[in-house]
Each structure stands twice: as structure tokens, then as C-alpha cells.
Scaffold this active site. Structure first.
Site, PDB file in Angstrom:
ATOM      1  N   ASP A 104       7.457  45.294  56.310  1.00  0.00           N
ATOM      2  CA  ASP A 104       8.233  44.339  57.094  1.00  0.00           C
ATOM      3  C   ASP A 104       8.683  45.009  58.390  1.00  0.00           C
ATOM      4  OD1 ASP A 104       8.044  42.494  55.018  1.00  0.00           O
ATOM      5  OD2 ASP A 104       9.939  43.122  54.120  1.00  0.00           O
ATOM      6  N   MET A 105       8.895  44.218  59.424  1.00  0.00           N
ATOM      7  CA  MET A 105       9.273  44.768  60.721  1.00  0.00           C
ATOM      8  C   MET A 105      10.533  45.621  60.622  1.00  0.00           C
ATOM      9  SD  MET A 105       9.757  42.857  64.394  1.00  0.00           S
ATOM     10  CE  MET A 105      11.273  41.986  63.998  1.00  0.00           C
TER      11      MET A 105
END
Length: 319
Positions: free
Chosen positions: A131-132
Site C-alpha cells: 500500500d502507498m
């Protein structure tokens, strides 16, 4: 995915969905990374499940290939076939809707132009994702051979991944296993939930330290579902601190809508271990970033507890 398609091989199913696409051509698209299942590269032999979401890149145009850009990240390990990167928080892995550039992939293409033709063009070299807002270790393939090898290892669950997390409250057990199937939420397909008709998912945890406000955990992924750790921890009432999607915000303007007082979700991919094509194994680990360390100390986790996790490096294991 229609219920009637459950159990079909993905190459057979894909050929049946697009006029003029042969099964041989479908298999090649899958092999070279153009086809994703639930966001990850697929194998031609994969049997589909009803909850699966299949994505096919719409064209082979050059415009689909991201441009090389200077992007800051640390390389922990590299050889002729694999690069292991310590991804900083807030950096997206690859371009997507509303984010055409400035991603890890753009930076990788600047440092390693040879990966441009490896895997799918929009995600060259990418065999798994973070995930970012999750920091830490991610593996990149530099050749088609290593790409296929790593895809196979992830599919067969022989890649070992350990995460670190700060979670809400004091877990009552020293260690344990969260085993609960996951599926996408009907109201928002970007989000996951515990779904007893969904896919098998299992996360093993160990409590490293506790305070009266939080627990510091090591977590091993037995399966690798989308948002698995975050959903599993939220399901047992100890969500990842800073997780604005699955956590519960603490009332008050100081939280700015975030769950607890943290700049992001406090989740870090600390260690990853995989095989080279020659059969030897390597293990990489990424130091805890400064924002994680600050949050941990503010939540009462002693600095001495965090000390073993503040170094980056790799080790080689003989065949």
C-alpha cells in the site's frame, strides 16, 4: 466473476471473454504480466474463484509504459535478476488512476531501464505490492526469468514476509493466528472485509512489546490477500494505528480524521526472503522509518525494544 466461471482456468476464461483472442495468446498475455487477478500477476494454470477480479491492460501502446523519473528510495540488495527496495511511506508502487507518475516504478525505470520490458508495461518488474502508506521491503524482477520465478514463489507461498505494526490497545495474548477469509465489500470494491464465503486468509502475530495504549507486533503473512493484515487486526479489535480506512478515529481535531495520532498507517514490511533461480535463498530487512519510531515512542514503546529494527541489510543463505 460469474458463479458459473468458478473453477475455470484463467487462460481459457480470458479467451472466452474477448472476441478474436485465442487461448494461446491469452496464455502469453498472462505469462508476460498483462493480466492481473486481484491486483497481482496471474499464472495461466490458475483456477478462478467467484470473488476474483481480473484486470487486462487494454492495449500494448507505448503510452502505457511509465516514464523514467528521479524518485528517492533505498536499494537494499541487487543482482542481475532481482532488486530489493526499501520503499518509503507515501510512495505509490506504480502509476494508477489520478497518479500518472512520481511512483516507485518511475524511479526504477530511471535506475534500471532494463526492466521496461519485464512483466506488464504499466507495472514493469512488479511482482507484488505494498500500500502507498506502508513502508518497507519490496522485490523487483529485472529479467523475464526472475519475474516468472518470483510470481511462482508468491503463488506457492514460499516467499516469507514479516511485517511490523503498531496497533491499538494491549493484545491479551503473546502470540496467535488470525484465520478469517476475506472478500471485497459490496458497497466499495476498493475495501476488504472478513467474508466467510471469501478467500482463505491467515496472519500469524507475536507481541514484541506493549504499553497501556498500544502493542508493537511482528506479523507473518501465511497468505497474501489485499489489505490482509489491516483487516485481520481490525476484526479482532486492535486496528493498525493511523489506518484511516479500517481503524476507528479518536474524537478531537488533533487527529485530523486519522485513526489515532499518526501520520499514516503504522505498518512496515520489515523482512522478506525468497529464492534466486539458482536455488540459493536471500533475506532482506528494512529499518523502521523515523515516523514509525516517533509514533512508537509517543505511544510508550521503549527505545530499547525498537533497537533491533533500526538497521537495513541482507543475508545470503546457501543452497
Amino acid at each position: 466473476m460469474a458463479e458459473a466461471d468458478s473453477g475455470r482456468r484463467i487462460d481459457e476464461w480470458l479467451a472466452s471473454q474477448r472476441r478474436g483472442l485465442s487461448r494461446t495468446r491469452a496464455a502469453k498475455l498472462i505469462r508476460t504480466g498483462w493480466v492481473l487477478v486481484n491486483g497481482d500477476p496471474a499464472k495461466s494454470s490458475r483456477r478462478l474463484e467467484q470473488a476474483d477480479e481480473v484486470e487486462l491492460w487494454p492495449s500494448h501502446s507505448e503510452s502505457a509504459i511509465p516514464c523514467p523519473q528521479h524518485v528517492e528510495f533505498e536499494v537494499v540488495y541487487e543482482d542481475r535478476g532481482i532488486v530489493a527496495v526499501d520503499k518509503p511511506p507515501h510512495l505509490a508502487v506504480h502509476p494508477g488512476a489520478g497518479r500518472p507518475d512520481g511512483t516507485l516504478v518511475n524511479g526504477l525505470l530511471s535506475r534500471y531501464p532494463d526492466i521496461a520490458t519485464v512483466g506488464g508495461p504499466g507495472r514493469p518488474g512488479i511482482v507484488h505490492r505494498l500500500d502507498m502508506d506502508t513502508s518497507g521491503m519490496i522485490l523487483i524482477a529485472r529479467t523475464d526469468e526472475e519475474y516468472l520465478s518470483l510470481v511462482e514463489q508468491f503463488a506457492s507461498r514460499t516467499v516469507a514476509k514479516t511485517y511490523l505494526a503498531l496497533v491499538e490497545g494491549a493484545l491479551p495474548h503473546e502470540s496467535g493466528l488470525v484465520s478469517a477469509p476475506l472478500g471485497r465489500q459490496a458497497s466499495d470494491r476498493r475495501k476488504m472485509q472478513v467474508d466467510w464465503s471469501g478467500k482463505e486468509a491467515a496472519t500469524r502475530f507475536r507481541v514484541v512489546a506493549r504499553s497501556d495504549r498500544a502493542s508493537f507486533l511482528e506479523l507473518d503473512l501465511i497468505t497474501g490477500r489485499t489489505h490482509q493484515i489491516r483487516v485481520h487486526l481490525a476484526a479482532v479489535g486492535h486496528w493498525v494505528i493511523g489506518d484511516a480506512t479500517y481503524g476507528k478515529p479518536v474524537p478531537g481535531p488533533s487527529t485530523r480524521g486519522r485513526a489515532q495520532q499518526a501520520p499514516r498507517q503504522m505498518l512496515h514490511a520489515w523482512r522478506i526472503s525468497a529464492e534466486r533461480r539458482d536455488g540459493s535463498r536471500f533475506t532482506c530487512h528494512a529499518k523502521l522509518p523515523d515516523d514509525f519510531l516517533r509514533a512508537a515512542e509517543e505511544l510508550g514503546i521503549a527505545e530499547s525494544v525498537l533497537a533491533p529494527y533500526v538497521h537495513t541489510g541482507w543475508t545470503a543463505n546457501p543452497r
